[in-house]
Design a protein around this motif. Structure first.
Motif, PDB file in Angstrom:
ATOM      1  N   ASP A   1       0.913  -1.121   0.031  1.00  0.00           N
ATOM      2  CA  ASP A   1       0.062   0.170   0.161  1.00  0.00           C
ATOM      3  C   ASP A   1       0.798   1.388  -0.023  1.00  0.00           C
ATOM      4  OD1 ASP A   1      -2.421  -1.444   0.007  1.00  0.00           O
ATOM      5  OD2 ASP A   1      -2.766  -1.153   2.070  1.00  0.00           O
ATOM      6  N   GLN A   2       1.816   1.240   0.686  1.00  0.00           N
ATOM      7  CA  GLN A   2       2.935   2.477   0.677  1.00  0.00           C
ATOM      8  C   GLN A   2       3.625   2.636  -0.536  1.00  0.00           C
ATOM      9  OE1 GLN A   2       5.253   1.329   4.307  1.00  0.00           O
ATOM     10  NE2 GLN A   2       4.435   3.035   5.283  1.00  0.00           N
ATOM     11  N   VAL A   3       3.943   1.218  -1.358  1.00  0.00           N
ATOM     12  CA  VAL A   3       4.632   1.670  -2.513  1.00  0.00           C
ATOM     13  C   VAL A   3       3.476   2.138  -3.729  1.00  0.00           C
ATOM     14  CG1 VAL A   3       5.030   0.238  -4.902  1.00  0.00           C
ATOM     15  CG2 VAL A   3       6.188  -0.224  -2.569  1.00  0.00           C
ATOM     16  N   VAL A   4       2.213   1.788  -3.417  1.00  0.00           N
ATOM     17  CA  VAL A   4       1.112   2.352  -4.476  1.00  0.00           C
ATOM     18  C   VAL A   4       0.846   3.819  -4.209  1.00  0.00           C
ATOM     19  CG1 VAL A   4      -1.392   2.525  -4.896  1.00  0.00           C
ATOM     20  CG2 VAL A   4      -0.170   0.496  -4.706  1.00  0.00           C
ATOM     21  N   ALA A   5       1.053   4.035  -2.847  1.00  0.00           N
ATOM     22  CA  ALA A   5       0.784   5.668  -2.453  1.00  0.00           C
ATOM     23  C   ALA A   5       2.161   6.363  -2.968  1.00  0.00           C
ATOM     24  CB  ALA A   5       0.925   5.802  -0.767  1.00  0.00           C
ATOM     25  N   THR A   6       3.255   5.987  -3.030  1.00  0.00           N
ATOM     26  CA  THR A   6       4.267   6.374  -3.392  1.00  0.00           C
ATOM     27  C   THR A   6       4.276   6.720  -5.347  1.00  0.00           C
ATOM     28  OG1 THR A   6       5.928   5.600  -1.937  1.00  0.00           O
ATOM     29  CG2 THR A   6       6.964   6.598  -3.875  1.00  0.00           C
ATOM     30  N   GLY A   7       3.850   5.544  -5.954  1.00  0.00           N
ATOM     31  CA  GLY A   7       3.527   5.813  -7.137  1.00  0.00           C
ATOM     32  C   GLY A   7       2.522   6.858  -7.488  1.00  0.00           C
ATOM     33  N   ARG A   8       1.419   6.767  -6.673  1.00  0.00           N
ATOM     34  CA  ARG A   8       0.393   7.932  -6.881  1.00  0.00           C
ATOM     35  C   ARG A   8       0.937   9.415  -6.428  1.00  0.00           C
ATOM     36  NH1 ARG A   8      -4.559   4.426  -3.871  1.00  0.00           N
ATOM     37  NH2 ARG A   8      -4.963   3.247  -6.047  1.00  0.00           N
ATOM     38  N   SER A   9       2.048   9.496  -5.686  1.00  0.00           N
ATOM     39  CA  SER A   9       2.361  10.773  -5.460  1.00  0.00           C
ATOM     40  C   SER A   9       3.200  11.539  -6.813  1.00  0.00           C
ATOM     41  CB  SER A   9       3.508  10.807  -4.351  1.00  0.00           C
ATOM     42  OG  SER A   9       4.604  10.004  -4.878  1.00  0.00           O
ATOM     43  N   ILE A  10       3.543  10.582  -7.630  1.00  0.00           N
ATOM     44  CA  ILE A  10       4.335  10.719  -9.030  1.00  0.00           C
ATOM     45  C   ILE A  10       3.116  11.242  -9.800  1.00  0.00           C
ATOM     46  CG2 ILE A  10       5.587   9.985 -11.041  1.00  0.00           C
ATOM     47  CD1 ILE A  10       6.802   8.069  -8.882  1.00  0.00           C
ATOM     48  N   ALA A  11       2.151  10.460  -9.967  1.00  0.00           N
ATOM     49  CA  ALA A  11       0.761  10.635 -10.722  1.00  0.00           C
ATOM     50  C   ALA A  11       0.257  11.829 -10.473  1.00  0.00           C
ATOM     51  CB  ALA A  11      -0.077   9.421 -10.838  1.00  0.00           C
ATOM     52  N   ALA A  12       0.346  12.485  -9.218  1.00  0.00           N
ATOM     53  CA  ALA A  12      -0.332  13.639  -8.723  1.00  0.00           C
ATOM     54  C   ALA A  12       0.224  15.084  -9.328  1.00  0.00           C
ATOM     55  CB  ALA A  12      -0.301  13.540  -7.448  1.00  0.00           C
ATOM     56  N   ILE A  13       1.544  14.771  -9.780  1.00  0.00           N
ATOM     57  CA  ILE A  13       2.068  15.885 -10.339  1.00  0.00           C
ATOM     58  C   ILE A  13       2.307  15.912 -11.747  1.00  0.00           C
ATOM     59  CG2 ILE A  13       3.324  16.241  -8.275  1.00  0.00           C
ATOM     60  CD1 ILE A  13       5.853  15.498  -9.768  1.00  0.00           C
ATOM     61  N   GLN A  14       1.792  14.742 -12.479  1.00  0.00           N
ATOM     62  CA  GLN A  14       1.913  14.607 -13.837  1.00  0.00           C
ATOM     63  C   GLN A  14       1.152  15.637 -14.624  1.00  0.00           C
ATOM     64  OE1 GLN A  14       0.659  10.646 -15.451  1.00  0.00           O
ATOM     65  NE2 GLN A  14       2.077  10.875 -16.887  1.00  0.00           N
ATOM     66  N   GLU A  15       1.561  16.363 -15.487  1.00  0.00           N
ATOM     67  CA  GLU A  15       0.852  17.216 -16.383  1.00  0.00           C
ATOM     68  C   GLU A  15      -0.175  16.732 -17.391  1.00  0.00           C
ATOM     69  OE1 GLU A  15       4.356  20.760 -15.857  1.00  0.00           O
ATOM     70  OE2 GLU A  15       4.366  19.415 -17.746  1.00  0.00           O
ATOM     71  N   ASP A  16      -1.144  17.510 -17.843  1.00  0.00           N
ATOM     72  CA  ASP A  16      -2.044  17.251 -18.781  1.00  0.00           C
ATOM     73  C   ASP A  16      -1.524  16.560 -19.730  1.00  0.00           C
ATOM     74  OD1 ASP A  16      -3.857  18.173 -16.851  1.00  0.00           O
ATOM     75  OD2 ASP A  16      -4.286  20.116 -17.807  1.00  0.00           O
ATOM     76  N   ASP A  17      -0.253  16.921 -20.406  1.00  0.00           N
ATOM     77  CA  ASP A  17       0.287  16.545 -21.642  1.00  0.00           C
ATOM     78  C   ASP A  17       0.938  15.133 -21.326  1.00  0.00           C
ATOM     79  OD1 ASP A  17       2.480  17.282 -20.663  1.00  0.00           O
ATOM     80  OD2 ASP A  17       3.084  18.407 -22.198  1.00  0.00           O
ATOM     81  N   GLY A  18       1.139  14.577 -20.094  1.00  0.00           N
ATOM     82  CA  GLY A  18       1.566  13.379 -19.683  1.00  0.00           C
ATOM     83  C   GLY A  18       3.204  13.650 -19.239  1.00  0.00           C
ATOM     84  N   GLY A  19       3.750  14.611 -19.343  1.00  0.00           N
ATOM     85  CA  GLY A  19       5.084  14.958 -18.508  1.00  0.00           C
ATOM     86  C   GLY A  19       5.078  15.119 -17.042  1.00  0.00           C
TER      87      GLY A  19
END
Length: 363
Positions: free
Chosen positions: A17-35
């Motif tokens: 669950d902590q690994v998933v949360a860390t992955g989601r912390s990356i997705a949270a800052i992903q820009e609209d164009d995917g960057g």
């Protein structure tokens, strides 16, 4: 098998669950164009790919694929990406060789994790252009110049950390090509030359020895393995490793960083040194933020976070280290396998390589 079916966990250190949360912390800052940007707002292809790999391991396949679409969109005709892209605009137009090479690592990783052949075939032309750009910056001796300027001229030197990462990129590109029935003997030859220079010719590279990356990256990228790798890590272990805290970014500052710590974990795992790999991974967990992200670094004399940010590339390194230690996904051995074809070091005194710098042999 998809990453979502097997999320990494390292008992006593980090849960799934902590690994998933860390992955989601990356997705949270992903820009609209995917960057996926740095905290200061720019995207570079190397850190971007690292983040896509981590999101894939964490089961965030759609987000990872959006990031690969970004790479397709922003690749230039010569196979490179701008050094920095801010909101779709190239703010530093030079192209870095290690940025371009890391795409092959990411695409091979994504194929291993998901088994998606259609994705790999769709990305193959992008990988081919990228690695041809990289090989075009290789000198006659074998090192690869770190950058091609916006004017088209190569920069004047090579970097050990960058070339070590490029070695892994070339090896992954060769494996990807073989898998797709598109053998690339030129890349294989380039990797062999580069690996020899990394292992035997430190004079080929600009002196960045104060940085811990130059210490462990030849091992991490796979060019140095076996007894030479163990001796290399032993030589400066006490310089860079701070027990209980992690790994210094630079030798002359009391500053440990989570990304460098995780990369050392990956290097140790690649050598089969599970005990120390787990110990370093455990030590760096003090940099975990409550939302699953990680602080970039800790200044342990002033006792302050430095810089005061949580960076996506740091979170990505944590996820990849967790995968390597747990063996959770089919890509868990990615860094271990980087040294599969590494050759014994030839005596630098008898190998016949020129001791003088040389310019790229290809244009």
């Amino acid at each position: 098998m998809t990453a979502g079916e097997r999320i990494p966990s390292v008992p006593g250190i980090i849960t799934a669950d902590q690994v998933v949360a860390t992955g989601r912390s990356i997705a949270a800052i992903q820009e609209d164009d995917g960057g996926v940007p740095w905290p200061e707002g720019h995207v570079d292809a190397w850190n971007h790919v690292e983040c896509l790999m981590a999101m894939s391991v964490a089961g965030l396949t759609a987000e990872a694929r959006a990031g690969y679409d970004w790479l397709v969109r922003y690749q230039r005709a010569d196979g490179s990406w701008p050094q920095k892209v801010v909101r779709g605009q190239a703010t530093e137009p030079a192209g870095e060789s290690n940025h371009a090479a890391y795409l092959a690592v990411g695409v091979w990783h994504e194929l291993l994790v998901t088994g998606d052949e259609a994705f790999a075939r769709r990305m193959w032309p992008v990988v081919r252009r990228a690695l041809d750009f990289v090989v075009g910056l290789q000198t006659a001796r074998g090192e690869i110049i770190w950058q091609r300027k916006a004017t088209g001229e190569p920069a004047g030197f090579a970097l050990l950390t960058g070339c070590s990462s490029i070695y892994q990129g070339l090896r992954c590109g060769v494996l990807l090509g073989e898998h797709l029935g598109e053998r690339q003997p030129d890349w294989e030859l380039a990797a062999g030359q580069l690996g020899h220079v990394i292992a035997a010719h430190p004079e080929a590279f600009a002196d960045k020895s104060r940085f811990s990356m130059d210490w462990y990256y030849p091992v991490l990228g796979g060019a140095v393995r076996g007894a030479q790798a163990r001796a290399r890590l032993a030589e400066r272990w006490d310089t860079f490793v701070v027990p209980g805290l992690g790994v210094r970014c630079v030798s002359d500052q009391p500053w440990v960083t989570a990304a460098e710590s995780c990369e050392l974990v990956l290097a140790l795992d690649a050598l089969g040194d599970a005990e120390r790999a787990h110990a370093v991974f455990r030590d760096l967990q003090h940099m975990r933020h409550e939302d699953g992200s990680y602080w970039t670094g800790w200044q342990f004399v002033n006792r302050n976070w430095f810089p005061r940010e949580q960076s996506a590339y740091t979170a990505a390194a944590v996820v990849l280290a967790a995968d390597a230690l747990s063996g959770a996904t089919p890509a868990a051995a990615l860094f271990r396998d980087a040294g599969r074809y590494t050759q014994p070091v030839t005596d630098p005194a008898t190998c016949g390589c020129s001791a003088t710098p040389s310019t790229p042999s290809r244009t």
